[in-house]
Design a protein around this motif. Structure first.
Motif, PDB file in Angstrom:
ATOM      1  N   ILE A   1      -1.399 -23.092  16.739  1.00  0.00           N
ATOM      2  CA  ILE A   1      -2.512 -22.177  16.469  1.00  0.00           C
ATOM      3  C   ILE A   1      -1.981 -20.761  16.266  1.00  0.00           C
ATOM      4  O   ILE A   1      -2.397 -20.061  15.332  1.00  0.00           O
ATOM      5  N   GLU A   2      -1.040 -20.320  17.109  1.00  0.00           N
ATOM      6  CA  GLU A   2      -0.466 -18.983  16.970  1.00  0.00           C
ATOM      7  C   GLU A   2       0.267 -18.831  15.646  1.00  0.00           C
ATOM      8  O   GLU A   2       0.167 -17.813  14.977  1.00  0.00           O
ATOM      9  N   LYS A   9      -1.987  -9.440   2.640  1.00  0.00           N
ATOM     10  CA  LYS A   9      -1.731  -9.489   1.199  1.00  0.00           C
ATOM     11  C   LYS A   9      -3.018  -9.279   0.416  1.00  0.00           C
ATOM     12  O   LYS A   9      -3.029  -8.566  -0.595  1.00  0.00           O
ATOM     13  N   LEU A  10      -4.109  -9.884   0.885  1.00  0.00           N
ATOM     14  CA  LEU A  10      -5.402  -9.716   0.224  1.00  0.00           C
ATOM     15  C   LEU A  10      -5.834  -8.250   0.258  1.00  0.00           C
ATOM     16  O   LEU A  10      -6.293  -7.712  -0.755  1.00  0.00           O
ATOM     17  N   ILE A  70      -2.395 -16.648   8.674  1.00  0.00           N
ATOM     18  CA  ILE A  70      -3.685 -16.108   8.225  1.00  0.00           C
ATOM     19  C   ILE A  70      -3.616 -14.588   8.165  1.00  0.00           C
ATOM     20  O   ILE A  70      -4.088 -13.972   7.197  1.00  0.00           O
ATOM     21  N   ASN A  71      -3.012 -13.972   9.178  1.00  0.00           N
ATOM     22  CA  ASN A  71      -2.899 -12.513   9.192  1.00  0.00           C
ATOM     23  C   ASN A  71      -2.052 -12.005   8.029  1.00  0.00           C
ATOM     24  O   ASN A  71      -2.376 -10.983   7.416  1.00  0.00           O
ATOM     25  N   VAL A  72      -0.988 -12.722   7.703  1.00  0.00           N
ATOM     26  CA  VAL A  72      -0.150 -12.345   6.562  1.00  0.00           C
ATOM     27  C   VAL A  72      -0.964 -12.446   5.272  1.00  0.00           C
ATOM     28  O   VAL A  72      -0.926 -11.557   4.419  1.00  0.00           O
TER      29      VAL A  72
END
Length: 137
Positions: free
Chosen positions: A51-52, A64-65, A58-60
């Motif tokens: 999960i981590e 980028k978004l 997801i944070n990366v």
């Protein structure tokens, strides 16, 4: 296997310092450290690690978004920044078939916009940009 009481000797200062660093039981934290050293794998720990890792991915992706959105916004703002300049430059290009870098610099200076970016914007729009062009009389 059950748990038992075992006696270990730890420096008092280190034991107290551990209180400020570890959330929860110091004994449970030490047991987790022993599990790591002994390579004892816990299914729950594996899932938490997964999960981590996925959260980090997801944070990366979110970062980028955000960068892409920021670049799009800046490009849009830059396009709006050049609107007044483009009126004159389009008129010159229509009349002469090309525009000079000197004309772009003069118009950029009058409108307080960066000349190099304005020139690049003109090229992106497909205008024929030459080194020097006389000002029409």
């Amino acid at each position: 296997m059950g748990k038992g009481n075992h006696c270990i000797t730890i420096d008092d200062n280190k034991w107290e310092a551990l209180t400020h660093i570890v959330n929860g039981s110091r004994s449970a934290w030490i047991e987790r450290q022993i599990d790591i050293v002994l390579n004892i794998e816990d299914e729950e720990a594996k899932i938490i690690q997964k999960i981590e890792r996925l959260d980090n991915q997801i944070n990366v992706a979110k970062d980028k978004l955000c960068q892409i959105r920021k670049a799009k916004k800046e490009k849009l703002e830059a396009a709006n920044l050049f609107d007044e300049c483009m009126v004159s430059l389009n008129r010159l290009h229509k009349n002469l078939g090309c525009i000079g870098r000197n004309q772009i610099r003069n118009i950029a200076r009058k409108n307080d916009v960066p000349a190099l970016e304005l020139e690049e914007h003109c090229r992106e729009l497909g205008l024929n940009v030459v080194n020097f062009m006389e000002v029409p009389k």
